[in-house]
Enzyme design. Structure first.
Site, mmCIF file in Angstrom:
data_model
loop_
_atom_site.group_PDB
_atom_site.id
_atom_site.type_symbol
_atom_site.label_atom_id
_atom_site.label_comp_id
_atom_site.label_asym_id
_atom_site.label_seq_id
_atom_site.Cartn_x
_atom_site.Cartn_y
_atom_site.Cartn_z
ATOM 1 N N ASP A 24 0.901 -1.159 0.000
ATOM 2 C CA ASP A 24 0.000 0.000 0.000
ATOM 3 C C ASP A 24 0.931 1.198 0.000
ATOM 4 O O ASP A 24 1.582 1.476 1.016
ATOM 5 C CB ASP A 24 -0.892 -0.003 1.251
ATOM 6 N N HIS A 25 1.025 1.883 -1.144
ATOM 7 C CA HIS A 25 2.114 2.869 -1.245
ATOM 8 C C HIS A 25 1.941 4.021 -0.256
ATOM 9 O O HIS A 25 2.907 4.714 0.064
ATOM 10 C CB HIS A 25 2.317 3.350 -2.693
ATOM 11 N N HIS A 47 -5.970 2.832 1.290
ATOM 12 C CA HIS A 47 -5.126 3.907 1.824
ATOM 13 C C HIS A 47 -5.719 4.571 3.077
ATOM 14 O O HIS A 47 -5.022 4.771 4.071
ATOM 15 C CB HIS A 47 -4.872 4.974 0.756
HETATM 16 O O1 LIG Z 1 -3.707 4.182 -5.397
HETATM 17 C C1 LIG Z 1 -4.054 5.220 -5.939
HETATM 18 O O2 LIG Z 1 -3.472 6.370 -5.530
HETATM 19 C C2 LIG Z 1 -3.473 7.510 -6.387
HETATM 20 C C3 LIG Z 1 -3.100 8.685 -5.506
HETATM 21 O O3 LIG Z 1 -1.819 8.461 -4.991
HETATM 22 P P1 LIG Z 1 -0.910 9.667 -4.498
HETATM 23 O O4 LIG Z 1 0.322 9.016 -3.975
HETATM 24 O O5 LIG Z 1 -0.675 10.533 -5.698
HETATM 25 O O6 LIG Z 1 -1.676 10.407 -3.459
HETATM 26 C C4 LIG Z 1 -4.817 7.720 -7.038
HETATM 27 O O7 LIG Z 1 -4.734 8.772 -7.978
HETATM 28 C C5 LIG Z 1 -5.226 6.458 -7.747
HETATM 29 O O8 LIG Z 1 -6.535 6.626 -8.277
HETATM 30 C C6 LIG Z 1 -5.217 5.278 -6.822
HETATM 31 O O9 LIG Z 1 -5.378 4.082 -7.574
#
Ligand SMILES: O=C1O[C@H](COP(=O)(O)O)[C@@H](O)[C@H](O)[C@H]1O
Ligand SMILES: NC(=O)C1=CN([C@@H]2O[C@H](COP(=O)(O)OP(=O)(O)OC[C@H]3O[C@@H](n4cnc5c(N)ncnc54)[C@H](OP(=O)(O)O)[C@@H]3O)[C@@H](O)[C@H]2O)C=CC1
Length: 490
Positions: A180-181, A243
């Site tokens: 989960d990044h 997230h």
């Molecule tokens: O996992 C996802 O995250 C992005 C937003 O990531 P961020 O690190 O730029 O905040 C989101 O745009 C995307 O829809 C989603 O799959």
């Protein structure tokens, strides 16, 4: 000063080696680990995909993805550790070739039998690959074997459980690293430091002092080119189930008995098991959904005008809701979460709203005290804001709210690793602290399934909000019901 790097020998087998994620995130992250000295001589990467390529052409793909990030010499030396095997993940007979390559490269690079299997392919292949790694004997007997799994982890509790069972047939839970990044973001990792590193905050991190907690994951971008996927997921599955829940895990968890990954995950699991599950009526009372309409600028199309979105789509591009934990620490404290596309600003943050003091400062200060707010700013600029009550510069004694502000310095920004670099590094170290635990994932799916069901049956309104605003106004009402308001207003 950073600790001196310890070399981390391994062979990494990457499924999806020619894909977008590999080129944009994984190769640059591995290259950073190489430049920092965590990867030195004793590592190799095998990239696989169906497209036929030889090693030289594959190394050129790798070189191109990192060319801007190092000297010609570094780029060349790094890319020489990469090999390619054309492979269809659905065809069992292709795995024999990978088994031989793993053994050969392990020997050639003296990698100690350490193996990471990274699944950077479409999620429908995850279970099948994990089973084949086991059945076709790709695991080593001498070092570690770890599996890195990309998102999404299922599309419902049922599919996530099926996937978990498939992964577990080959790997034990401590070998599975669910990515989960958001857990790799610098300021998300700062939450435990701020919370547990300051007794003043640790001691007040509970219902006696905190009025509510707010998690905002706001995006300015719209659906872009991803309608095919996004229209089946929506904001609920795309951002909330994973997230938002993972951030809430750090905020709501009990204090872990140590800062080891096992204790951290156990402390998060304890609180997740106290999450109040909603029935249909409670879903409607506690969650709202919205979809972006046009904005004031001509280019700000409505969601249903975006390419490949059906004109009658009822997909949610905005979600806000209230979570409740039923335990000693949190009973009665709402955790508000929200996310949306095409909002007024990119803003990822946590706001901890403390209770207002009831001290009486006399007649000149009626209603002048504010709720202190601790804000942990995650993106686009990391920082911490603390708004506190202090004295106003007036003749008669009265208070005002003042802001203490800290932002990540430019120097620290340059040093901040990309979440993918951190996650690869942690997996090489066998540290699961910043990966999603199955227990938490399963609870968030059960919770989100209830909401998805109510919405699929169209039993809750879908509000169309104007692009470049802060989304659905129903979410303001949701907070107002309990005397709260969003701290971040765009
Ligand atoms: O996992 C996802 O995250 C992005 C937003 O990531 P961020 O690190 O730029 O905040 C989101 O745009 C995307 O829809 C989603 O799959
Ligand atoms: N891209 C991103 O920013 C993000 C991606 N992810 C996740 O990462 C994963 C990969 O995404 P992404 O890189 O964008 O996807 P891409 O479509 O860009 O790449 C997919 C890769 O898989 C290979 N592939 C497809 N089918 C097979 C098959 N049957 N056998 C072997 N290889 C196959 C493709 O090569 P070929 O066609 O030659 O076989 C290609 O290398 C997905 O799970 C996604 O959800 C998560 C977060 C962000």
């Amino acid at each position: 000063m950073d600790n001196k790097p310890t070399e981390l020998p391994l062979v990494l087998l990457l499924f999806g080696g020619t894909g977008d994620l590999a080129k944009r995130k994984l190769y640059p992250s591995l290259f950073n680990l190489f430049k920092k000295g965590y990867l030195q001589k004793h590592f190799a990467v095998i990239g696989t995909a169906r497209h036929p390529l030889d090693d030289e052409k594959f190394q050129e793909v790798v070189r191109q993805s990192i060319a801007k990030n190092g000297t010609e010499g570094q780029v060349k030396e790094f890319a020489a550790h990469f090999r390619y095997s054309s492979h269809d993940v659905t065809d069992l007979k292709d795995y024999g070739k990978l088994k031989n390559m793993l053994a050969k490269l392990d020997k050639e690079f003296d990698a100690g039998g350490n193996r990471i299997f990274y699944m950077s392919v479409a999620p429908r292949f995850f279970g099948q690959i994990a089973q084949a790694i086991k059945s076709e004997g790709l695991m080593s007997d001498t070092g570690y074997n770890r599996l890195m799994v990309e998102k999404p982890f299922g599309t419902s509790y049922k599919t996530a459980e099926e996937l978990q069972n498939q992964l577990e047939s080959g790997f034990s839970d401590d070998q599975i690293f669910r990515i989960d990044h958001y857990l790799g973001k610098e300021m998300v990792q700062n939450i435990p430091a701020v919370r547990f590193g300051n007794p003043i905050l640790d001691a007040t991190w509970n219902k006696n002092y905190i009025k509510n907690v707010q998690v905002t994951l706001a995006e300015q971008l719209g659906v872009e080119e991803r309608a095919g996927y996004y229209n089946t997921a929506g904001a609920l599955l795309d951002m909330i189930q994973n997230h938002a829940f993972q951030i809430v895990g750090w905020l709501a968890m009990e204090k872990p008995s140590s800062f080891s990954d096992t204790d951290i995950r156990a402390a998060k699991n304890t609180v997740f098991s106290k999450l109040k599950m909603y029935d249909e009526r409670e879903v409607v009372a506690n969650f709202v959904r919205g979809q972006y309409g046009r904005g004031r600028e001509v280019w700000q199309k409505s969601y249903t005008e975006e390419p490949n979105v059906p004109a009658d789509s009822k997909n949610d591009t905005y979600v806000a809701g209230r979570l409740q934990f039923e335990n000693d620490r949190w009973t009665g404290v709402p955790f508000y979460i929200r996310t949306g596309k095409r909002l007024a600003a990119k803003q990822t943050r946590v706001d901890i709203v403390y209770k207002k003091s009831s001290f009486d400062f006399g007649k000149f200060n009626q209603d002048k005290l504010s709720e202190p707010v601790l804000s942990i700013l995650i993106d686009p600029v990391g920082g911490i804001n603390f708004s506190l009550n202090g004295k106003n510069v007036t003749t008669e004694f009265e208070t005002r709210s003042d802001l203490l502000k800290w932002s990540i310095s430019d120097q620290d920004k340059v040093k901040t690793p990309d979440p993918y670099e951190r996650m690869l590094h942690d997996a090489m170290n066998g540290d699961g602290s910043n990966f999603a635990d199955w227990n938490g994932v399963s609870i968030s799916w059960k919770f989100v399934d209830q909401i998805a069901k109510v919405w699929a049956e169209d039993k809750a309104p879908l509000e169309i909000y104007e692009s470049a605003t802060m989304g659905s106004v129903a979410s303001d009402r949701l907070l107002a019901e309990t005397g709260d308001r969003w701290i971040y207003r765009g």
